[in-house]
Design a protein around this motif. Sequence first.
Motif, PDB file in Angstrom:
ATOM      1  N   ARG A 167       0.862  -1.139  -0.122  1.00  0.00           N
ATOM      2  CA  ARG A 167       0.061  -0.069   0.024  1.00  0.00           C
ATOM      3  C   ARG A 167       1.004   1.359  -0.052  1.00  0.00           C
ATOM      4  O   ARG A 167       1.610   1.222   0.604  1.00  0.00           O
ATOM      5  CB  ARG A 167      -0.982  -0.009   1.122  1.00  0.00           C
ATOM      6  CG  ARG A 167      -1.911   0.905   1.275  1.00  0.00           C
ATOM      7  CD  ARG A 167      -2.833   0.826   2.380  1.00  0.00           C
ATOM      8  NE  ARG A 167      -2.041   1.387   3.622  1.00  0.00           N
ATOM      9  CZ  ARG A 167      -2.437   1.396   4.816  1.00  0.00           C
ATOM     10  NH1 ARG A 167      -3.598   0.918   5.102  1.00  0.00           N
ATOM     11  NH2 ARG A 167      -1.783   1.862   5.968  1.00  0.00           N
ATOM     12  N   TRP A 185      -4.805  -3.431   9.831  1.00  0.00           N
ATOM     13  CA  TRP A 185      -4.920  -3.646   8.244  1.00  0.00           C
ATOM     14  C   TRP A 185      -5.886  -2.453   7.806  1.00  0.00           C
ATOM     15  O   TRP A 185      -6.734  -2.325   8.507  1.00  0.00           O
ATOM     16  CB  TRP A 185      -5.207  -4.821   7.796  1.00  0.00           C
ATOM     17  CG  TRP A 185      -4.308  -5.686   8.072  1.00  0.00           C
ATOM     18  CD1 TRP A 185      -2.831  -6.199   7.600  1.00  0.00           C
ATOM     19  CD2 TRP A 185      -4.427  -7.013   8.910  1.00  0.00           C
ATOM     20  NE1 TRP A 185      -2.443  -7.122   8.230  1.00  0.00           N
ATOM     21  CE2 TRP A 185      -3.385  -7.909   9.032  1.00  0.00           C
ATOM     22  CE3 TRP A 185      -5.518  -7.373   9.708  1.00  0.00           C
ATOM     23  CZ2 TRP A 185      -3.491  -9.137   9.404  1.00  0.00           C
ATOM     24  CZ3 TRP A 185      -5.514  -8.814  10.253  1.00  0.00           C
ATOM     25  CH2 TRP A 185      -4.496  -9.784  10.413  1.00  0.00           C
ATOM     26  N   ASP A 187      -5.902  -2.919   4.162  1.00  0.00           N
ATOM     27  CA  ASP A 187      -5.053  -3.623   3.087  1.00  0.00           C
ATOM     28  C   ASP A 187      -5.935  -4.707   1.978  1.00  0.00           C
ATOM     29  O   ASP A 187      -6.434  -5.242   2.703  1.00  0.00           O
ATOM     30  CB  ASP A 187      -3.818  -4.129   3.824  1.00  0.00           C
ATOM     31  CG  ASP A 187      -2.829  -3.356   4.414  1.00  0.00           C
ATOM     32  OD1 ASP A 187      -2.422  -2.588   3.656  1.00  0.00           O
ATOM     33  OD2 ASP A 187      -2.946  -2.954   5.451  1.00  0.00           O
TER      34      ASP A 187
END
Length: 262
Positions: A167, A185, A187
Amino acid sequence: MSNEDITLTAGDAEVVVAPGNGGRIAGLRVGGVELLRQGERYGCFPMVPWCGRIRQGRFRDGAVEHSMPLNAPPHAIHGTARDGAWRVARRGEDEAVITYDLVEPWPYPGRVTQHVALGPDSLTLTMGVETIGSSFPAQVGWHPWFHRNLGGEDVRIDFSPAWQEERGEDHLPTGKRIDPRPGPWDDCFGMPGGVDVTLTWPGQLELKVASREEWVVVYDEQAEAVCVEPQTGPPDGLNTLPRLVTPLEPLEATTTWSWRRL
């Protein structure tokens, strides 16, 4: 039919479908315990015709560039259908079918159909996008907000992804795949064998989120809830991994949540 909320029941499970509020699942109760965070922006909403963020709201279809409203500046996020009213096509005791016609700002005419099927120990959501004209790129997915805590210990998230999308600082995948890192997260992960994530509220309930799709975004940066989002491609996928909806081939996806008492 009207777009008032629909309540489905099977065994001791109860689901509330809210066609008038973006076609979302407004609630899922198991044995009287609500599993989804409540509120008009929460529950579980469909992400369509794209999932996650589009970089700066822009995507290309051939030589043509389109711009979507920047509802998560500097990006556009989670599609347009969650902001619209859906129609009820069919409803029964334990299932419902709702539809949404794609309209501006999305530049292509099309129709989204979502089928909600409740069993005593599972909920299956199926979504399809079909074109009413020319082909166009699209994604579909779901964004549930599960309560982090049901009154006991916090939920545990278990899954074994093959990779994590690196990311960037702009919250979008860089295009590089990395070894999965520990949370928290926000993600996207790759699961080539299909999405398979288990949520466990110790001593209370185990719930498995499954899908034949190979992409899942896990978001657990908020205190109140955790999100496990199966989808047909990564964030910014309209640009990086477009799936074409054609007159002959709609885009379809399914996710099943199954649970058991502990």
